[in-house]
Design a protein around this motif. Structure first.
Motif, short mmCIF file in Angstrom:
data_model
loop_
_atom_site.label_atom_id
_atom_site.label_comp_id
_atom_site.label_asym_id
_atom_site.label_seq_id
_atom_site.Cartn_x
_atom_site.Cartn_y
_atom_site.Cartn_z
N LYS A 1 -40.75 -2.23 22.68
CA LYS A 1 -39.86 -2.16 23.84
C LYS A 1 -40.09 -3.31 24.81
O LYS A 1 -39.15 -3.83 25.41
CB LYS A 1 -40.06 -0.82 24.55
CG LYS A 1 -39.13 -0.60 25.72
CD LYS A 1 -39.35 0.78 26.33
CE LYS A 1 -38.39 1.02 27.51
NZ LYS A 1 -38.60 2.36 28.11
N ASP B 1 -39.43 9.70 14.97
CA ASP B 1 -38.47 8.59 14.97
C ASP B 1 -38.82 7.54 16.01
O ASP B 1 -38.15 6.50 16.08
CB ASP B 1 -37.06 9.12 15.25
CG ASP B 1 -36.58 10.07 14.17
OD1 ASP B 1 -36.88 9.81 12.98
OD2 ASP B 1 -35.92 11.08 14.52
N VAL B 2 -39.84 7.80 16.81
CA VAL B 2 -40.31 6.85 17.81
C VAL B 2 -41.82 6.78 17.72
O VAL B 2 -42.50 7.81 17.62
CB VAL B 2 -39.88 7.26 19.23
CG1 VAL B 2 -40.47 6.29 20.27
CG2 VAL B 2 -38.37 7.30 19.36
N GLU C 1 -43.48 1.01 22.80
CA GLU C 1 -42.61 1.88 22.00
C GLU C 1 -41.87 1.11 20.91
O GLU C 1 -41.37 0.01 21.13
CB GLU C 1 -41.60 2.57 22.92
CG GLU C 1 -40.63 3.48 22.19
CD GLU C 1 -39.57 4.03 23.13
OE1 GLU C 1 -39.92 4.94 23.92
OE2 GLU C 1 -38.42 3.54 23.10
N LYS D 1 -38.82 1.84 18.00
CA LYS D 1 -37.80 2.75 17.50
C LYS D 1 -37.86 2.77 15.98
O LYS D 1 -37.79 1.73 15.33
CB LYS D 1 -36.41 2.31 17.97
CG LYS D 1 -36.20 2.41 19.48
CD LYS D 1 -34.80 1.96 19.87
CE LYS D 1 -34.59 2.08 21.38
NZ LYS D 1 -33.24 1.63 21.79
#
Length: 685
Positions: A154, A660-661, A668, A670
């Protein structure tokens, strides 16, 4: 050639058993270091421990010059084995070859094989001038490493708020230069950029391309000067209450030898850990035949979070940041905000036979900003103020097959700390260890690293018993029991608490190609009730079992390592479990080495995370936590490109089945997978 043949003929005639023993021509130091590291206290700094062990491999200990302290520092030999070696060398003189170790009473082949990567027998000292030894040293190299997480975190996404992103690229870089000979000299430079940090040349803001730069220059044993050093270094004396900058592998499968710390004195620092070291000048001088004086001065800047105290009208340190990360503007704001100065040293006496050692240590520390951590009930006895001092006295006495040791220390506020213990080789088959520690809740030692259950040497009392039995040459039984008490509150423990833990391991090694062991570890300690919904936290017993079944098997160029680990964690009536199954495969060709792993894991919560040592590129260590549900794989290839050039490639992948994360915040990702590519090149001069 003729002399070599005569020499080996002499060995065969003099020691018939020598001809029956096959010493490996090429030894995997990573495997032996893994055996020492594996299953130890996971709060310890594995990267630094690995670096220390690898230095022994790169600059082996000369058995004809090694003293008792040197041999103890390897953490491989028992007390009776050390005594037998010293008696043998005293009686028969200098060793002719490592093969001669088989003639020493009570020395087993398994011990010798474990020792081989870290020792040597030198026929004569290198009498070349110092400059020539430096320029033509075989342990002289420069290394470059880069690695990158292939998925975008992220913090690197362009669609995110620029104020909450990383300033630099996702690549991590390491450059290391090292040139050293044990007990002669050491010169080194380490430069590192963590992922997310920027490369910038700005002397005014103390930025010189790489975010972290460390260097040192040491010379040893020049007349009465035992050591003179400039740059970064660490210090270890006594049991680590005042100076604890060396080995501390904690409680683990090695239940005897790691209980005692050895006085290593000042040592060069070349780790990429960006905290807990000295930066300045140091020396050790031989005042008399039996008395040494060590002095040090350090001047260093520390990362710290500062808050403004309106009452005192000045900035104060609310917390120190030791992770070395400077990726965001907020992290950069805390970089080197506080200046730290330290001075002190040690004076020690050592008897001529090295069986009695006593020492007195002192260190004074001063900060440019007053330290006052964010007020919490549990930390109200932590260090506060601008300066601190600690003085300690230590001893070590060897009598036949008994070794008594200890250290007592007092910090500036009058608080005390004590460590006393003993190691005994009751026979060639039985070793026993005991250690008692008592650290006042307000004892402050900023560079201490003594034996403890918690991460700092304060607010703890405890007793440790360790035992190792070798009923037969191929079997080893190891065990320990440790009871500890925290008289005051700790983080996550909102009342005084206590606990205990024990470990048992049964090991079977029928040959140098096969190793099998089963291990059980249990710990019970008080912790705050998780998921508590009442207004006040309360402490309840937390119980954790860890089981392990491990098999090593070697067949020619192929080595297989199989492991099953499982655990259970219970707090009140809630029970959770976890496991991992690991299969490693290693192929060792002449110029190519390949290592791979396939692992599956399934853990119900973080309390059941599974730690498994992973093989990595040279000078790197990997000990990740397998948590959640998924698979973990990696592949490493090492190539001998040219006579002086080595190349390592490492690819790793973790794929999760139930999420899923991955991670959170700026870290983070994805998706359900995270992979890493690492490349390393070493040029040997």
């Amino acid at each position: 050639m003729k002399n070599c043949l005569l020499f080996f003929l002499f060995l065969i005639i003099s020691f018939p058993s020598f001809s029956q023993v096959e010493f490996p021509k090429e030894i995997d130091p990573d495997k032996l270091i893994q055996d020492l590291l594996n299953d130890q206290n996971l709060s310890d700094n594995y990267e630094e421990v690995y670096d220390i062990l690898y230095q022994y491999y790169l600059t082996p200990l000369d058995l004809n010059k090694a003293d008792r302290n040197d041999l103890e520092g390897l953490y491989i030999l028992s007390l009776i084995e050390i005594n037998m070696f010293l008696n043998y060398r005293s009686k028969y003189g200098a060793l002719l070859s490592v093969y001669e170790l088989q003639a020493i009473p009570d020395w087993e082949i398994t011990t010798i094989r474990k020792l081989l990567p870290f020792i040597e027998v030198v026929e004569h000292f290198d009498k070349r001038k110092f400059i020539k030894r430096v320029l033509h040293n075989p342990n002289h190299f420069i290394l470059f490493r880069t690695d990158k997480i292939l998925q975008k975190r992220k913090g690197y996404r362009s669609d995110e708020d620029e104020k909450n992103t990383y300033n630099g690229s996702p690549y991590k870089y390491l450059i290391r230069y090292k040139n050293s000979i044990g007990k002669d000299f050491s010169v080194g430079v380490t430069l590192e950029k963590d992922a997310g940090e920027s490369i910038l040349w700005s002397p005014s803001s103390q930025k010189y391309l790489m975010d972290y730069i460390s260097c040192h220059a040491f010379i040893f044993n020049k007349g009465k000067w035992k050591a003179i050093g400039l740059g970064d270094y660490k210090v270890q004396f006594g049991q680590g209450l005042v100076f604890g900058g060396g080995f501390n592998m904690g409680k683990g499968a090695e239940t005897i030898l790691t209980v005692k710390k050895n006085s290593k004195g000042i040592q060069p620092y070349s780790s990429v850990m960006e905290s807990n070291f000295f930066r300045g000048i140091s020396f050790t001088y031989l005042l008399t035949k039996n008395i040494e004086l060590t002095g040090l001065y350090s001047s260093n800047n520390r990362d710290a979070s500062l808050t403004y105290d309106f009452l005192e009208q000045q900035n104060i340190v609310s917390s120190f940041n030791n992770n070395g990360m400077h990726r965001t503007n907020d992290e950069l704001k805390n970089k080197q905000t506080t200046h730290e100065q330290a001075g002190g040293g040690n004076v020690s006496f050592c008897s001529s036979n090295k069986k009695i050692r006593t020492g007195l240590s002192y260190v004074y520390t001063q900060f440019s900003n007053s330290v006052s951590e964010t007020d919490r009930i549990y930390n109200q006895y932590n260090f506060q103020g601008k300066d601190n001092s600690v003085v300690g006295a230590d001893y070590s006495i060897v009598y036949e097959n008994l070794n008594f040791f200890g250290e007592a220390a007092v910090s500036k506020n009058g608080a005390k700390a004590l460590v006393i213990g003993g190691i005994s080789s009751l026979s060639s088959k039985i070793d026993f260890a005991y250690l008692y520690r008592n650290y006042d809740k307000n004892f402050h030692s900023l560079y201490g690293n003594a034996f403890s259950e918690s991460t700092i040497n304060s607010n703890e009392k405890g007793s440790y018993w360790g035992l190792r039995i070798k009923p037969y040459s191929k079997w080893t039984i190891s065990a320990y029991y440790d009871h500890f008490v925290f008289p005051w509150l700790n983080y996550g423990k909102d009342s005084p608490s206590n606990g205990f833990g024990y470990l048992g391991r049964l090991q079977y090694a029928p040959s140098k190609k096969i190793l099998l062991y089963f291990q059980l570890r249990y710990e019970e300690a008080g912790k705050n009730q998780s998921d508590n919904i009442t207004p006040i936290d309360f402490v309840v017993p937390s119980k954790k079992y860890n089981y392990m079944l491990h098999l090593d098997y070697k067949l020619g160029i192929l080595s297989l390592r199989s492991r099953v680990q499982w655990s259970s964690y219970r707090q009140s009536n809630a029970l959770t479990k976890g496991f991992t199954i690991v299969q490693d495969l290693l192929l060792n060709f002449r110029k190519i080495k390949i290592s791979s792993r396939y692992a599956i894991f399934d853990t119900q919560d973080y309390d059941n995370r599974q730690y498994v040592y992973e093989k990595d590129v040279l000078y790197a260590v990997s000990f990740p936590a397998y948590n959640g549900r998924g698979i973990r794989t990696y592949l490493i290839a090492q190539f001998k490109l040219f006579r002086r050039v080595d190349l390592w490639l490492r690819y790793s992948l973790t794929r999760y089945a139930n999420q899923d994360v991955i991670s959170s915040g700026l870290e983070e990702i994805k998706g359900n997978k995270i992979s890493e590519l690492k490349i390393q090149v070493r040029y040997s001069f």
